[in-house]
Design a protein around this motif. Sequence first.
Motif, PDB file in Angstrom:
ATOM      1  N   GLY A  79       0.819  -1.206   0.000  1.00  0.00           N
ATOM      2  CA  GLY A  79       0.000   0.000   0.000  1.00  0.00           C
ATOM      3  C   GLY A  79       0.856   1.260   0.000  1.00  0.00           C
ATOM      4  O   GLY A  79       0.609   2.205  -0.754  1.00  0.00           O
ATOM      5  N   ALA A  82       2.530   1.757  -3.287  1.00  0.00           N
ATOM      6  CA  ALA A  82       1.605   2.239  -4.297  1.00  0.00           C
ATOM      7  C   ALA A  82       1.325   3.729  -4.135  1.00  0.00           C
ATOM      8  O   ALA A  82       1.178   4.454  -5.109  1.00  0.00           O
ATOM      9  N   LEU A 106      -1.224   0.147 -14.907  1.00  0.00           N
ATOM     10  CA  LEU A 106      -1.157  -0.998 -13.988  1.00  0.00           C
ATOM     11  C   LEU A 106      -1.161  -0.631 -12.492  1.00  0.00           C
ATOM     12  O   LEU A 106      -1.900  -1.230 -11.718  1.00  0.00           O
ATOM     13  N   PRO A 107      -0.355   0.369 -12.058  1.00  0.00           N
ATOM     14  CA  PRO A 107      -0.387   0.687 -10.622  1.00  0.00           C
ATOM     15  C   PRO A 107      -1.788   1.101 -10.151  1.00  0.00           C
ATOM     16  O   PRO A 107      -2.180   0.777  -9.034  1.00  0.00           O
ATOM     17  N   TYR A 109      -4.527  -0.013 -11.392  1.00  0.00           N
ATOM     18  CA  TYR A 109      -5.320  -1.245 -11.328  1.00  0.00           C
ATOM     19  C   TYR A 109      -5.236  -1.834  -9.922  1.00  0.00           C
ATOM     20  O   TYR A 109      -6.224  -2.244  -9.342  1.00  0.00           O
ATOM     21  N   TYR A 110      -3.999  -1.815  -9.371  1.00  0.00           N
ATOM     22  CA  TYR A 110      -3.828  -2.379  -8.034  1.00  0.00           C
ATOM     23  C   TYR A 110      -4.359  -1.452  -6.950  1.00  0.00           C
ATOM     24  O   TYR A 110      -4.527  -1.853  -5.812  1.00  0.00           O
ATOM     25  N   GLU A 112      -7.241  -0.207  -7.442  1.00  0.00           N
ATOM     26  CA  GLU A 112      -8.654  -0.410  -7.696  1.00  0.00           C
ATOM     27  C   GLU A 112      -9.351   0.827  -8.233  1.00  0.00           C
ATOM     28  O   GLU A 112     -10.483   1.137  -7.892  1.00  0.00           O
ATOM     29  N   VAL A 113      -8.608   1.554  -9.082  1.00  0.00           N
ATOM     30  CA  VAL A 113      -9.219   2.673  -9.795  1.00  0.00           C
ATOM     31  C   VAL A 113     -10.009   2.075 -10.973  1.00  0.00           C
ATOM     32  O   VAL A 113      -9.501   1.176 -11.645  1.00  0.00           O
TER      33      VAL A 113
ATOM     34  N   THR B   2     -12.376  -6.208  -5.432  1.00  0.00           N
ATOM     35  CA  THR B   2     -13.219  -5.591  -6.456  1.00  0.00           C
ATOM     36  C   THR B   2     -12.657  -5.831  -7.842  1.00  0.00           C
ATOM     37  O   THR B   2     -13.380  -5.731  -8.819  1.00  0.00           O
ATOM     38  N   HIS B   3     -11.341  -6.154  -7.918  1.00  0.00           N
ATOM     39  CA  HIS B   3     -10.800  -6.337  -9.278  1.00  0.00           C
ATOM     40  C   HIS B   3     -11.331  -7.610  -9.931  1.00  0.00           C
ATOM     41  O   HIS B   3     -11.088  -7.848 -11.087  1.00  0.00           O
ATOM     42  N   ASP B   6     -13.200  -6.430 -12.594  1.00  0.00           N
ATOM     43  CA  ASP B   6     -12.484  -5.628 -13.573  1.00  0.00           C
ATOM     44  C   ASP B   6     -12.183  -6.461 -14.816  1.00  0.00           C
ATOM     45  O   ASP B   6     -11.709  -7.584 -14.721  1.00  0.00           O
ATOM     46  N   LEU B 328       5.069  -2.536  -8.039  1.00  0.00           N
ATOM     47  CA  LEU B 328       4.143  -1.489  -8.464  1.00  0.00           C
ATOM     48  C   LEU B 328       2.960  -1.372  -7.523  1.00  0.00           C
ATOM     49  O   LEU B 328       2.026  -0.611  -7.786  1.00  0.00           O
ATOM     50  N   GLY B 329       2.954  -2.160  -6.450  1.00  0.00           N
ATOM     51  CA  GLY B 329       1.915  -1.976  -5.445  1.00  0.00           C
ATOM     52  C   GLY B 329       0.854  -3.055  -5.406  1.00  0.00           C
ATOM     53  O   GLY B 329      -0.174  -2.865  -4.768  1.00  0.00           O
ATOM     54  N   ALA B 330       1.111  -4.192  -6.074  1.00  0.00           N
ATOM     55  CA  ALA B 330       0.138  -5.283  -5.987  1.00  0.00           C
ATOM     56  C   ALA B 330       0.192  -5.882  -4.590  1.00  0.00           C
ATOM     57  O   ALA B 330       1.255  -6.278  -4.128  1.00  0.00           O
ATOM     58  N   LYS B 331      -0.952  -5.903  -3.908  1.00  0.00           N
ATOM     59  CA  LYS B 331      -0.979  -6.485  -2.568  1.00  0.00           C
ATOM     60  C   LYS B 331      -0.929  -8.007  -2.703  1.00  0.00           C
ATOM     61  O   LYS B 331      -1.334  -8.564  -3.729  1.00  0.00           O
TER      62      LYS B 331
END
Lengths: 256, 421
Positions: A79, A82, A106-107, A109-110, A112-113, B2-3, B6, B328-331
């Motif tokens: 988090g 990001a 991509l960032p 996407y993670y 959740e936009v 929520t993805h 997507d 890139l921030g993927a949890k």
Amino acid sequence: MIRLTRLNKSYPMASSKLHVLKGIDLSIAPGELVAIMGASGSGKSTLLNVLGLLDGYDDGDYHLDGQRIGQMSETKAAGLRASLLGFVFQSFNLIPFKTAVENVALPLYYQEVPRRKRNKLAEEYLDRVGLADRAGHLPRELSGGQQQRVAIARALISNPKVILADEPTGALDSQTSLEVMEVLREINATGVTLLIVTHEREVAARTRRVIRLRDGRIEGDGPPETVFGTASPAPAAFAHVVASTSDSAPAAVLAT
Amino acid sequence: MTHLLDLDHWQEIRVALLRNRTRTLLTAFGVFWGIFLLMVMLGSGSGLRNGVLQGFSDGATNSFFLWTQRTQKPYAGMPAGRGIRMTNADVAAIREKVPEAEVVAPRNQLRGFGGGNNVSRGRKTGAFSVMGDYPEIRRVQSLRIETGRFLNPIDVEESRKVAVIGTRVRELLFARGEEPIGDSIVIRGVYFQVVGVFVSPQTGDAAERDAQTIFVPFTTFQRAFNYGDRVGWMAIISRPDVPASVAEEKVLSLLRSRHKVAPDDLRAFGHFNLEEEYTKIQGLFSGIRLLVWIVGVGTLAAGVIGVSNIMLIIVRERTKEIGIRRALGAKPSAVVSQIVSESVILTSLAGYLGLVAGIALVVGIGRLLPPGGAGMFLDPDVGVGEALQALAILVVAGVLAGLAPAQRALAVSPTVALRSE
């Protein structure tokens, strides 16, 4: 923005420990443009991993944007990465089966936009790095410099406070290197703190502060002119490119 | 999560699975084959079950048959090996003293089937089984009346000379298109009026036997063929709330005392309990079904392990990519959901195709079978419940198959993103 206090980091080996970072003290203010230099094995990659929250550290203290970064769950680290950090890599690291605009998005996407919104934003950022017309292209259809600019747009899209660039020009020819450096400098000019790990003096010379690592310790820290001394070894060819494409190059480079 | 909604999430799964088509196809085939076999085996099991249980169709399963044999033990001054005869008095005594027996239908039979000719009409003759029966026999032996009617209580009471004939009887004694109802046939020199034609719902030999049978009223049978008050055998149905075996025991002990048979002489009376047989066969098919599930799920498990294996390889191949995504921030949850989704999609898609193909084959075979089934095989079918169970198992299996690879993906350090190859 970044403050390290007596930071230590070692990797466990088979029978002993490999002490990589030996008490790093470092402070970087918001909006700085810093180059981290050092020979391989000096600990610069490890330092970047720690700064990028990709890896933990043993003792000392790390404050990022006023927050103390201690032991934290991978979810929390993801988090923070990001929201605060952007990465630019030597080998660009674009996802090969995604188009330029999808890679940039991509960032988000993670985070959740929604898809429509993040793709629109991604197009705007592609435009900022001058690649609006390549939005639908796959990475393999782009040149190295273009790929790196896509990667920069990707690092920018989440509006980070710090961008960490690992050898951003390592895979590029000198002309392209210079263009990429220009893009990075423009980004820095908008107030984003920029850390570039590099072993190229020409790149470091185009920053405002150079930190030299040696054997896990900071050996030198200051403006490029001070760290390198006055006699900059930049090759003539490179100096020529710099002179012809930029009028804001550091004096040390132009001095040759 | 929520993805999951997507579009990109699903697009990534598509790309990941299509990247190595041959490999994905082979892996999917393992799961496809497992579920396909499961469906075909379940369908075959149900076809066999339907075919065998059809023998019991409509027949009361809480019934038993009873006949006499020879005594095995001397008792009350009587020697062993004595023959026993049941009479109308026995029927009356059972009706009176065994309330658990709801219906007592005594029967007599002229053996004609496979023997000499015993029935004629004009110049046509045939050898048929002639049964003397009460109308209640239909509750034990299911029959379908094609034309006319079956025996009724008045036929028995008035000892009417009426007969209900099987289809083969009609074929042999009547010309094609001739109306048998109202016409007469001669059984052992006695005229009977045909009042009905019946069809057997059974298959195979049993149906053939039924088709060559003639039913006449029990009372008429005794008089017409000089049986006096003799009873050949009995069909007894217990009350719905009493197991047939309980009524059977009571009837047997009553008959033993009436005929001076030793109480422990088990072989003086022969008996056959439909309920016991039915339960046994039911148990057999439950066993078969269990076996089918064990084998099917085992085959499926092999397929799912294949999926898990491939997913592990995919994760290894994508180590760098996973590292980049994490940088890139993927949890971790996003990484897990990605891998598990891929596994579930691959498993359930392949499984669904296997399910459809398996059911299609089963239904196709069912269509090709002649009506009434072939041999011991009838209406193979896979229940909706079983199909849904199989689908649920697939999804769960997909999740399980994805867990180990997802764990592996989580172990990927985001620092690999910084490594350059």
